[in-house]
Design a protein around this motif. Structure first.
Motif, PDB file in Angstrom:
ATOM      1  N   ASP A  80      32.537  45.238  26.915  1.00 54.84           N
ATOM      2  CA  ASP A  80      33.122  43.747  27.143  1.00 54.84           C
ATOM      3  C   ASP A  80      34.755  43.970  27.247  1.00 54.84           C
ATOM      4  O   ASP A  80      35.501  43.141  28.113  1.00 54.84           O
ATOM      5  N   GLU A  81      35.149  44.804  26.565  1.00 52.97           N
ATOM      6  CA  GLU A  81      36.436  45.327  26.761  1.00 52.97           C
ATOM      7  C   GLU A  81      37.084  45.292  28.141  1.00 52.97           C
ATOM      8  O   GLU A  81      38.054  45.222  28.581  1.00 52.97           O
ATOM      9  N   TYR A  82      36.445  46.340  28.894  1.00 47.58           N
ATOM     10  CA  TYR A  82      36.647  46.567  30.109  1.00 47.58           C
ATOM     11  C   TYR A  82      36.080  45.546  31.205  1.00 47.58           C
ATOM     12  O   TYR A  82      36.836  44.958  31.972  1.00 47.58           O
ATOM     13  N   GLN A  83      35.092  44.839  30.900  1.00 52.40           N
ATOM     14  CA  GLN A  83      34.465  44.024  31.821  1.00 52.40           C
ATOM     15  C   GLN A  83      35.368  42.879  31.947  1.00 52.40           C
ATOM     16  O   GLN A  83      35.517  42.072  33.044  1.00 52.40           O
ATOM     17  N   SER A  84      35.799  42.214  30.733  1.00 54.72           N
ATOM     18  CA  SER A  84      36.788  41.481  30.667  1.00 54.72           C
ATOM     19  C   SER A  84      38.121  41.579  31.509  1.00 54.72           C
ATOM     20  O   SER A  84      38.919  40.665  31.603  1.00 54.72           O
ATOM     21  N   ARG A  85      38.355  42.941  31.887  1.00 54.83           N
ATOM     22  CA  ARG A  85      39.484  43.208  32.597  1.00 54.83           C
ATOM     23  C   ARG A  85      39.430  43.343  33.998  1.00 54.83           C
ATOM     24  O   ARG A  85      40.306  43.716  34.682  1.00 54.83           O
ATOM     25  N   ALA A  86      38.341  42.916  34.528  1.00 56.36           N
ATOM     26  CA  ALA A  86      37.945  42.968  36.072  1.00 56.36           C
ATOM     27  C   ALA A  86      38.608  41.842  36.535  1.00 56.36           C
ATOM     28  O   ALA A  86      38.322  40.923  36.387  1.00 56.36           O
ATOM     29  N   ASP A  87      39.167  42.135  37.936  1.00 56.97           N
ATOM     30  CA  ASP A  87      39.504  40.921  38.545  1.00 56.97           C
ATOM     31  C   ASP A  87      38.456  40.130  39.396  1.00 56.97           C
ATOM     32  O   ASP A  87      37.254  40.683  39.274  1.00 56.97           O
ATOM     33  N   GLU A  88      38.766  39.087  40.132  1.00 55.48           N
ATOM     34  CA  GLU A  88      37.709  38.354  40.903  1.00 55.48           C
ATOM     35  C   GLU A  88      36.870  39.209  41.853  1.00 55.48           C
ATOM     36  O   GLU A  88      35.973  38.756  42.085  1.00 55.48           O
ATOM     37  N   ASN A  89      37.546  40.396  42.345  1.00 58.89           N
ATOM     38  CA  ASN A  89      36.750  41.288  43.221  1.00 58.89           C
ATOM     39  C   ASN A  89      35.868  42.433  42.282  1.00 58.89           C
ATOM     40  O   ASN A  89      35.128  43.337  43.085  1.00 58.89           O
ATOM     41  N   GLY A  90      36.072  42.295  41.160  1.00 59.55           N
ATOM     42  CA  GLY A  90      35.570  43.282  40.110  1.00 59.55           C
ATOM     43  C   GLY A  90      36.308  44.728  39.972  1.00 59.55           C
ATOM     44  O   GLY A  90      35.713  45.770  39.368  1.00 59.55           O
ATOM     45  N   PHE A  91      37.573  44.852  40.374  1.00 62.05           N
ATOM     46  CA  PHE A  91      38.470  45.899  39.943  1.00 62.05           C
ATOM     47  C   PHE A  91      38.906  45.880  38.763  1.00 62.05           C
ATOM     48  O   PHE A  91      39.458  44.848  38.123  1.00 62.05           O
ATOM     49  N   LEU A  92      39.049  47.164  38.203  1.00 61.52           N
ATOM     50  CA  LEU A  92      39.617  47.007  36.822  1.00 61.52           C
ATOM     51  C   LEU A  92      41.200  46.734  36.844  1.00 61.52           C
ATOM     52  O   LEU A  92      41.853  47.271  37.860  1.00 61.52           O
ATOM     53  N   ILE A  93      41.703  45.898  36.051  1.00 60.18           N
ATOM     54  CA  ILE A  93      42.840  45.494  36.069  1.00 60.18           C
ATOM     55  C   ILE A  93      43.693  46.695  34.766  1.00 60.18           C
ATOM     56  O   ILE A  93      43.202  46.316  33.747  1.00 60.18           O
ATOM     57  N   SER A  94      44.577  47.539  35.292  1.00 63.26           N
ATOM     58  CA  SER A  94      45.163  48.505  34.157  1.00 63.26           C
ATOM     59  C   SER A  94      46.384  47.993  33.481  1.00 63.26           C
ATOM     60  O   SER A  94      46.625  48.145  32.658  1.00 63.26           O
ATOM     61  N   GLU A  95      46.927  47.185  34.612  1.00 65.64           N
ATOM     62  CA  GLU A  95      48.205  46.310  33.831  1.00 65.64           C
ATOM     63  C   GLU A  95      48.577  45.307  34.499  1.00 65.64           C
ATOM     64  O   GLU A  95      48.531  45.292  35.878  1.00 65.64           O
ATOM     65  N   SER A  96      49.001  44.185  33.769  1.00 70.01           N
ATOM     66  CA  SER A  96      49.324  42.973  34.608  1.00 70.01           C
ATOM     67  C   SER A  96      50.528  42.456  34.138  1.00 70.01           C
ATOM     68  O   SER A  96      51.297  43.047  33.125  1.00 70.01           O
ATOM     69  N   GLN A  97      51.177  41.248  34.625  1.00 71.29           N
ATOM     70  CA  GLN A  97      52.245  40.528  34.130  1.00 71.29           C
ATOM     71  C   GLN A  97      53.443  41.354  34.305  1.00 71.29           C
ATOM     72  O   GLN A  97      54.395  41.612  33.686  1.00 71.29           O
ATOM     73  N   ARG A  98      53.532  42.381  35.315  1.00 71.66           N
ATOM     74  CA  ARG A  98      54.657  43.177  35.799  1.00 71.66           C
ATOM     75  C   ARG A  98      56.001  42.492  36.500  1.00 71.66           C
ATOM     76  O   ARG A  98      55.562  41.127  37.046  1.00 71.66           O
ATOM     77  N   SER A  99      57.114  42.728  36.341  1.00 73.36           N
ATOM     78  CA  SER A  99      58.205  41.958  36.722  1.00 73.36           C
ATOM     79  C   SER A  99      59.188  42.972  37.369  1.00 73.36           C
ATOM     80  O   SER A  99      59.215  44.190  36.907  1.00 73.36           O
ATOM     81  N   PHE A 100      59.992  42.539  38.380  1.00 71.27           N
ATOM     82  CA  PHE A 100      61.036  43.138  38.880  1.00 71.27           C
ATOM     83  C   PHE A 100      62.049  42.250  39.491  1.00 71.27           C
ATOM     84  O   PHE A 100      61.760  41.054  40.295  1.00 71.27           O
ATOM     85  N   ASP A 101      63.234  42.216  38.800  1.00 64.15           N
ATOM     86  CA  ASP A 101      64.209  41.413  39.305  1.00 64.15           C
ATOM     87  C   ASP A 101      65.141  41.830  40.101  1.00 64.15           C
ATOM     88  O   ASP A 101      65.803  42.717  40.081  1.00 64.15           O
TER      89      ASP A 101
END
Length: 552
Positions: free
Chosen positions: A501-522
């Motif tokens: 579940d830990e990994y399955q919950s991190r899949a995006d709408e197309n099923g790809f693993l999200i390794s890092e989110s909420q990134r930013s660049f000013d």
């Protein structure tokens, strides 16, 4: 083969100490110098002094983790969370080597001896090299052009403009190229030293960097882009270098391990030798190490020369190996397909075979293959103390610079110029040539394809972060989620660790693993890094100003 690498791997400690003196950041230097009465009397002594400048060459390791094509763990550069720091090794070390270069240059001006001009030229190359290393991250920096004492007025010099720093770097490289030998003129014991080609290749790199920076950050850059074309063209027409093709279809793969040392493609290497100077990089062969991302994997063309979204040959992501099928061979030479059997390092009791059952790491799901030694004799003998050279400038980059600079300057590139640059890289891996007709027939963008080729050829060699910043695309690319393999609705969904579940919950709408989110660049802040605050405070305490970069 005896590669005679001892020329600068074994250095005289006394010369190092006397050449650089005792330093406390930029402001304090020892007044001790090597006396002209006891040193600087022969060209060999200039050579000995120049040897130490090689020690500062960077060991490019995980540089592409700053960008969008490689991932290990979240880092404060790529996700925009970097804070100011009191000190900077880049700043401190660069100025120390610049001081060493200035010492050689000053002595060459005041105490020249027969043959010393070659090593003064080496010093000018290194002065340019270390200034460029700082310039890429900080922008304009104080230009120190001679050896300073504690009473020198230039000790608290203001930051020079971008234009002044780049012009100074290019002037040094032009001067160096005029006095340096060709690669073919080196004696066996001097293989690995700076040559005319090295200076011209770096000149092309610098001119392309700042030419495109100007173009996409509010200027034109056309003059610098022409300089990049000219310098790259001079390297190409010299016939001193060629792509490494000695091992046929596996040449790209073998270039980055022992087999690629001292090849015809090497223009500047960080050099190693068994039993003298070794390294253990990269570690974590099949764990959470230096691995490509979904972005990088999708950039590889199919074998028909088309992107995956336009090719009927793309097999999708549903099986363990489907996305690796019918792709540019550099993909499987950079990231190893699941189930591939090869020798594995890091087993102290010998070499084990890669398990035939597919297995992955937990960060993006991909496994690095580029740089990985698989010769069982070497792996068993050195036990992690590898001695393959690290390529810092190779001929492939010069070809890429030539093509990109031409296109960025003119807005077009001929098939003939593609054939003398990018298509040589594609020929090495038996990929279809890039042409204006291919681009038009498939509704592609030539600029994007030139950038794709650069990214694919130079993947995980430390260029991507600088490329995104000079193209001014970092605010788009570095704010996207980092993704990995498809872990939902694919064979990976039933494999550890992705079935949890830990990994399955991190899949995006197309099923790809999200390794890092909420990134930013000013974009108003993060295109340049902050200067070390200790240096700024030091200036202030002495009544001077060292301007910090915007918003830092």
């Amino acid at each position: 083969m005896n590669k005679m690498k001892q020329i600068y791997l074994i250095l005289t400690a006394l010369v190092t100490i006397l050449l650089f003196g005792c330093t406390k950041d930029l402001d304090l230097y020892s007044l001790d110098e090597l006396s002209s009465d006891t040193f600087w009397l022969t060209a060999n002594e200039y050579k000995l002094a120049a040897n130490d400048l090689y020690n500062g060459l960077p060991h490019k390791q995980y540089e592409d983790l700053k960008s969008d094509i490689a991932f290990q763990f979240p880092n404060d550069i790529s996700n925009g969370k970097l804070q100011t720091s009191e000190t900077s090794s880049l700043w401190k070390d660069s100025y120390e080597y610049i001081r060493g270069a200035n010492t050689i240059i000053d002595k060459g001006n005041t105490n020249p001896v027969e043959g010393s001009d070659r090593f003064v030229a080496e010093a000018k190359f290194f002065r340019a090299f270390y200034y460029f290393e700082m310039f890429k991250d900080f922008g304009g920096v104080p230009l120190i052009k001679s050896v300073l004492s504690e009473t020198s007025e230039e000790l608290y010099a203001s930051r020079a403009s971008r234009a002044d720093v780049v012009n100074f770097i290019l002037e040094d490289l032009t001067a160096a190229a005029s006095k340096l030998p060709l690669q073919s003129e080196l004696s066996d014991q001097d293989i690995g030293r700076i040559t005319k080609g090295t200076a011209l290749a770096l000149k092309a790199r610098v001119a392309l960097f700042e030419g495109t920076w100007q173009k996409y950050h509010g200027g034109t850059g056309s003059t610098l882009l022409q300089e990049a074309v000219n310098a790259a063209s001079e390297v190409i027409s010299s016939d001193e270098y060629s792509l490494y093709t000695a091992t046929g279809a596996d040449s790209y793969r073998n270039l980055f391990i022992i087999g690629g040392d001292d090849s015809s493609e090497s223009i500047l290497d960080l050099r190693f030798e068994e039993g003298i100077k070794t390294h253990g990089w990269p570690q974590n062969y099949d764990q959470n190490g230096y691995n490509i991302t979904r972005k990088m994997a999708d950039m590889y063309l199919c074998v028909d020369g088309k992107p995956i979204e336009k090719s009927d040959l793309f097999q999708g992501y549903d099986t363990f190996i489907s996305e690796f099928e019918n792709r540019d061979p550099r993909m499987v030479m950079t990231s190893i397909p699941p189930g591939t059997v090869t020798n594995r390092p890091f087993f102290p009791d010998g070499v084990a075979n890669w398990p035939t059952a597919p297995q992955r790491n937990g960060n993006t799901g991909y496994i690095l293959y580029k740089y990985m030694e698989t010769d069982s004799d070497i792996i068993n003998r050195v036990i992690g103390n590898y001695f393959n050279d690290i390529h810092l400038i190779r001929y492939a980059e010069v070809l890429l610079i030539y093509a990109e600079a031409l296109y960025e300057k003119d807005g077009s590139i001929s098939n003939d110029d593609l054939d003398k640059s990018i298509n040589l890289l594609r020929d090495r891996v038996n990929m279809p040539n890039l042409s204006n007709e291919l681009v038009a027939a498939n509704a592609l963008d030539m600029r994007d394809e030139i950038r794709r080729e650069r990214t694919v050829e130079l993947a995980l060699e430390g260029f991507r972060y600088d490329d995104l910043r000079r193209w001014k695309t970092a605010e788009v690319e570095l704010t996207m989620d980092i993704k990995g393999i498809k872990i939902k609705d694919s064979e990976w969904q039933n494999r550890e660790p992705y079935l949890t579940d830990e990994y399955q919950s991190r899949a995006d709408e197309n099923g790809f693993l999200i390794s890092e989110s909420q990134r930013s660049f000013d974009p108003s802040k993060h295109y340049l890094l902050p200067l070390p605050t200790k240096e700024i405070a030091l200036y202030q305490s002495n009544g001077y100003t060292l301007e910090q970069n915007p918003k830092w």
